[in-house]
Design a protein around this motif. Structure first.
Motif, PDB file in Angstrom:
ATOM      1  N   GLU A 148       0.797  -1.226   0.000  1.00  0.00           N
ATOM      2  CA  GLU A 148       0.000   0.000   0.000  1.00  0.00           C
ATOM      3  C   GLU A 148       0.829   1.276   0.000  1.00  0.00           C
ATOM      4  O   GLU A 148       0.309   2.355  -0.240  1.00  0.00           O
ATOM      5  CB  GLU A 148      -0.951   0.007   1.197  1.00  0.00           C
ATOM      6  CG  GLU A 148      -1.947  -1.141   1.224  1.00  0.00           C
ATOM      7  CD  GLU A 148      -2.897  -1.143   0.029  1.00  0.00           C
ATOM      8  OE1 GLU A 148      -3.106  -0.063  -0.584  1.00  0.00           O
ATOM      9  OE2 GLU A 148      -3.429  -2.213  -0.299  1.00  0.00           O
ATOM     10  N   PHE A 152      -0.159   5.021   3.390  1.00  0.00           N
ATOM     11  CA  PHE A 152      -1.137   4.166   4.078  1.00  0.00           C
ATOM     12  C   PHE A 152      -0.874   4.172   5.583  1.00  0.00           C
ATOM     13  O   PHE A 152      -1.767   4.447   6.386  1.00  0.00           O
ATOM     14  CB  PHE A 152      -1.031   2.746   3.509  1.00  0.00           C
ATOM     15  CG  PHE A 152      -1.927   1.738   4.174  1.00  0.00           C
ATOM     16  CD1 PHE A 152      -3.262   1.633   3.828  1.00  0.00           C
ATOM     17  CD2 PHE A 152      -1.419   0.885   5.136  1.00  0.00           C
ATOM     18  CE1 PHE A 152      -4.086   0.690   4.444  1.00  0.00           C
ATOM     19  CE2 PHE A 152      -2.224  -0.065   5.753  1.00  0.00           C
ATOM     20  CZ  PHE A 152      -3.563  -0.159   5.405  1.00  0.00           C
ATOM     21  N   GLY A 202      -3.692   6.444  -2.566  1.00  0.00           N
ATOM     22  CA  GLY A 202      -4.180   5.071  -2.685  1.00  0.00           C
ATOM     23  C   GLY A 202      -4.615   4.670  -4.067  1.00  0.00           C
ATOM     24  O   GLY A 202      -5.013   3.518  -4.278  1.00  0.00           O
ATOM     25  N   TYR A 234      -7.638   5.221  -1.144  1.00  0.00           N
ATOM     26  CA  TYR A 234      -7.538   3.771  -0.936  1.00  0.00           C
ATOM     27  C   TYR A 234      -8.925   3.142  -1.023  1.00  0.00           C
ATOM     28  O   TYR A 234      -9.926   3.746  -0.616  1.00  0.00           O
ATOM     29  CB  TYR A 234      -6.926   3.457   0.434  1.00  0.00           C
ATOM     30  CG  TYR A 234      -5.478   3.856   0.545  1.00  0.00           C
ATOM     31  CD1 TYR A 234      -4.468   3.031   0.058  1.00  0.00           C
ATOM     32  CD2 TYR A 234      -5.125   5.066   1.138  1.00  0.00           C
ATOM     33  CE1 TYR A 234      -3.129   3.403   0.162  1.00  0.00           C
ATOM     34  CE2 TYR A 234      -3.792   5.452   1.236  1.00  0.00           C
ATOM     35  CZ  TYR A 234      -2.802   4.618   0.754  1.00  0.00           C
ATOM     36  OH  TYR A 234      -1.485   4.996   0.836  1.00  0.00           O
TER      37      TYR A 234
END
Length: 335
Positions: A148, A152, A202, A234
């Motif tokens: 990620e 993140f 993301g 994300y």
């Protein structure tokens, strides 16, 4: 009868009556306090100046897992000698009603519960630290963390850094007492703290499955982390109410979820099997993190708030039995 003889007989009768009274009370007042485990100022602090009475068998309500966890009945037995317990397994959130209805005498609660703001309950101190340090830490798969990217972790840690005990109590009260939705409460908190700023970190990253355990605070935490991550682009699937720590840990290891919020003391005792009493929260965190990283996941930053298990009683019950600490339960019940 002569006056002197009469006086002598009366004095003898007074002495006999006094002796009988002391015997009925079990001895001196200091002996009585030793037996009940209460001191004079304990009753005052609990809101009454009446003499404390023995507890007897303890009717204790708690989640089912409290029966076997080191931070539950086994810990109370080992550190306080509390053995005479009638245990009632309760769904988290029902313990306060059970206390109010007189179905239990003592409840396992959490120190960030909104109900504790009411002033109706006394939280017993835990001088032998059965319940340990319980600052929250997100548990995340190392594989997922690597995939990620750094934003993140930064996004999650930014949220965690704002979560004080007072903030969690307010949010818990809003959900449990005011019946607001966890998603709405979380959004208002994030917005007020500048944590919903839009970003693209993301974009194109793998989808994340975020799990939560089975009580309202966890639902709020899930929403806090999910919404902050989504604001950064994300993709998050939120699986709420998956169960206790034991179930969440199995889901993480099986790859059914990628992360979930956990409490460091419960993580150490229940996931890592480490029942040591740590001197500081940093020692507890370092031990948990070392275990996690040996098993394919890691712990992110601790929150400022600690949601420790605690034993609570009604204010009237505390006053009746002279209770201030968990140890008072053992001494007052004669265990």
């Amino acid at each position: 009868m002569k006056q002197g003889t009469l006086r002598t007989m009366l004095l003898a009768l007074v002495a006999i009556a006094a002796a009988v009274g002391l015997a009925a009370c079990g001895g001196s007042s200091s002996d009585t306090n030793t037996t009940t485990g209460a001191s004079a100022d304990t009753s005052t602090s609990a809101g009454s100046d009446t003499t404390a009475t023995p507890v007897g068998q303890i009717r204790l309500g708690a989640p089912p897992e409290f029966r076997n966890r080191p931070t539950g009945l086994p810990g109370l037995r080992a550190k306080y000698g509390i053995t005479d317990v009638q245990f009632s397994p309760l769904t988290i959130g029902l313990q306060y009603q059970a206390l109010d209805d007189g179905k239990i005498d003592v409840a396992d609660v959490f120190t960030t519960d909104g109900q504790l703001q009411s002033g109706k309950y006394v939280v017993l101190t835990d001088p032998r630290n059965v319940f340990g340090f319980q600052n929250l830490t997100p548990v995340v798969s190392t594989r997922v963390l690597d995939a990620e990217g750094p934003q993140f972790e930064t996004t999650i840690n930014d949220v965690s850094s704002k979560l004080t005990t007072e903030a969690m109590q307010r949010m818990n009260a809003a959900v449990v007492l005011d019946k607001q939705q966890p998603a709405d409460v979380a959004r208002a908190f994030l917005d007020a703290n500048g944590l919903l700023r839009a970003g693209t970190a993301g974009a194109g990253k793998p989808e994340i499955t975020l799990g939560t355990k089975n009580f309202p605070e966890q639902f709020i935490l899930g929403q806090l982390y999910a919404q902050a991550l989504e604001a950064q682009g994300y993709r998050v699937t939120l699986k709420q109410n998956i169960g206790s720590t034991e179930i969440a840990d199995r889901a993480l290891r099986a790859g059914q979820i990628d992360m979930y919020p956990e409490y460091i003391g419960i993580f150490n005792s229940t996931v890592a099997g480490d029942t040591r009493t740590f001197a500081t929260k940093k020692e507890a965190y370092d031990a948990g993190k070392a275990f996690a990283e040996r098993h394919g996941f890691t712990l992110l930053d601790l929150t400022p708030f600690t949601d420790t298990d605690a034993l609570a009683v009604t204010r009237a019950y505390a006053a009746q039995h002279g209770l201030r600490s968990v140890g008072d339960l053992a001494s007052a019940s004669g265990q």
